[in-house]
Enzyme design. Structure first.
Site, mmCIF file in Angstrom:
data_model
loop_
_atom_site.group_PDB
_atom_site.id
_atom_site.type_symbol
_atom_site.label_atom_id
_atom_site.label_comp_id
_atom_site.label_asym_id
_atom_site.label_seq_id
_atom_site.Cartn_x
_atom_site.Cartn_y
_atom_site.Cartn_z
ATOM 1 N N SER A 168 0.870 -1.189 0.000
ATOM 2 C CA SER A 168 0.000 0.000 0.000
ATOM 3 C C SER A 168 0.897 1.225 0.000
ATOM 4 O O SER A 168 2.080 1.125 0.376
ATOM 5 C CB SER A 168 -0.846 -0.018 1.286
ATOM 6 O OG SER A 168 -1.443 1.236 1.511
ATOM 7 N N TYR B 204 -1.745 -0.924 10.539
ATOM 8 C CA TYR B 204 -1.933 -1.263 9.119
ATOM 9 C C TYR B 204 -0.650 -0.962 8.345
ATOM 10 O O TYR B 204 -0.147 -1.794 7.589
ATOM 11 C CB TYR B 204 -3.102 -0.452 8.548
ATOM 12 C CG TYR B 204 -3.371 -0.736 7.083
ATOM 13 C CD1 TYR B 204 -3.976 -1.925 6.688
ATOM 14 C CD2 TYR B 204 -3.028 0.199 6.093
ATOM 15 C CE1 TYR B 204 -4.223 -2.184 5.341
ATOM 16 C CE2 TYR B 204 -3.278 -0.056 4.754
ATOM 17 C CZ TYR B 204 -3.879 -1.247 4.383
ATOM 18 O OH TYR B 204 -4.115 -1.510 3.056
#
Ligand code: NDP
Length: 248
Positions: free
Chosen positions: A141, A154
């Site tokens: 990401s 995350y």
């Protein structure tokens, strides 16, 4: 590696990026093997691909369970005779500030986003090593490249995915096993990902961000297809393109 006839395992295939990638690759002649937890979604997607002349199989898979990942690889072998590519894409993003102490959600992200990827690598690596070929593609990401408030855990899982995929590429070069890697770094993609956020402020902020900047998951599917469809002697990882024999 061309896409036609390649056997491609996809985790997180029941929605979003995984689903879009399954459709795109199957449409280009790949044999896709789909894993996720929601059977109704996997079944419907498999049938949709088959109805349009594509080849697909699925197995209910919780990537947190190492045996499930092993069984998914076995399904690819039993159904299509082998494995060429694994797209380790399953993930969740229940973001919140650390001060909210949502420790169960921290652990879920580590289990799915990090250990789930490791379970997939462990399941496929012996096969790829023995056949001296294979492609391991992971979904990191932009949160694996840059720190964001609200995304501590995350981001930590996605930084970890970046690191371990890069080390895998280097070790494969050193060991001469010819295993290719690619890491994808999406930004805001309109999928079901925000549904896992339970922190109200974080949810509202990210929903507004995605409404402004979000793009469709087929854009990432195109990147996966691009990474797969490269000549044999190139290896894509992040922004680097180079021969697989170079461990740097
Ligand atoms: P979705 O929520 O639409 O898809 C997530 C997928 O992961 C679903 O298929 C879900 O299926 C699966 N999944 C979740 N937990 C498990 C588990 N324990 N075992 C197996 N499968 C699981 O979101 P995206 O498509 O956006 O997410 C795909 C990947 O992309 C994730 O790794 C995410 O972190 C990453 N990403 C997404 C971005 C975005 O903006 N959307 C940006 C950057 C990265 P099921 O619930 O059926 O198990």
């Amino acid at each position: 590696m061309t896409i036609e006839n390649k056997v491609v395992i996809i985790t997180g295939a029941s929605s979003g990026i995984g689903e879009a990638t399954a459709k795109l690759l199957a449409g280009q002649g790949a044999k896709v093997v789909l894993g996720a937890r929601r059977e109704d979604k996997l079944k419907a997607l498999t049938e949709e691909i088959q109805k349009t002349g594509g080849q697909a199989a699925y197995r209910v898979t919780d990537v947190v369970n190492p045996d499930d990942s092993q069984q998914l690889v076995q399904l690819a072998k039993d159904t299509f005779g082998g494995v060429d590519v694994i797209f380790l894409n399953a993930g969740l993003m229940p973001n919140s500030p650390l001060s909210a102490l949502k420790t169960d959600e921290w652990n879920s992200m580590i289990d799915v986003n990090l250990k789930g990827v490791l379970n997939g690598i462990a399941a496929v690596l012996p096969t790829f090593t023995a056949q001296k070929s294979g492609h391991i593609i992971t979904t990191s990401s932009v949160a694996g490249l840059k720190a964001y408030p609200g995304g501590a855990v995350y981001g930590a899982t996605k930084w970890a995915v970046r690191d371990l995929t890069e080390v895998l590429r280097m070790e494969s070069a050193q060991e001469g096993t010819n295993i290719r890697t690619a890491t994808i770094y999406p930004a805001a993609i309109n999928t079901e990902l925000l549904d896992t956020i339970t922190d109200k402020n974080t949810s509202e902020g990210m929903t507004a961000l995605y409404q402004q900047y979000g793009i469709t998951p087929d854009r990432i599917a195109n990147i996966v297809a691009f990474a797969m469809d490269q000549p044999k002697d190139t290896n894509i990882n992040e922004f680097t393109v180079g021969p697989t024999s170079q461990p740097w």
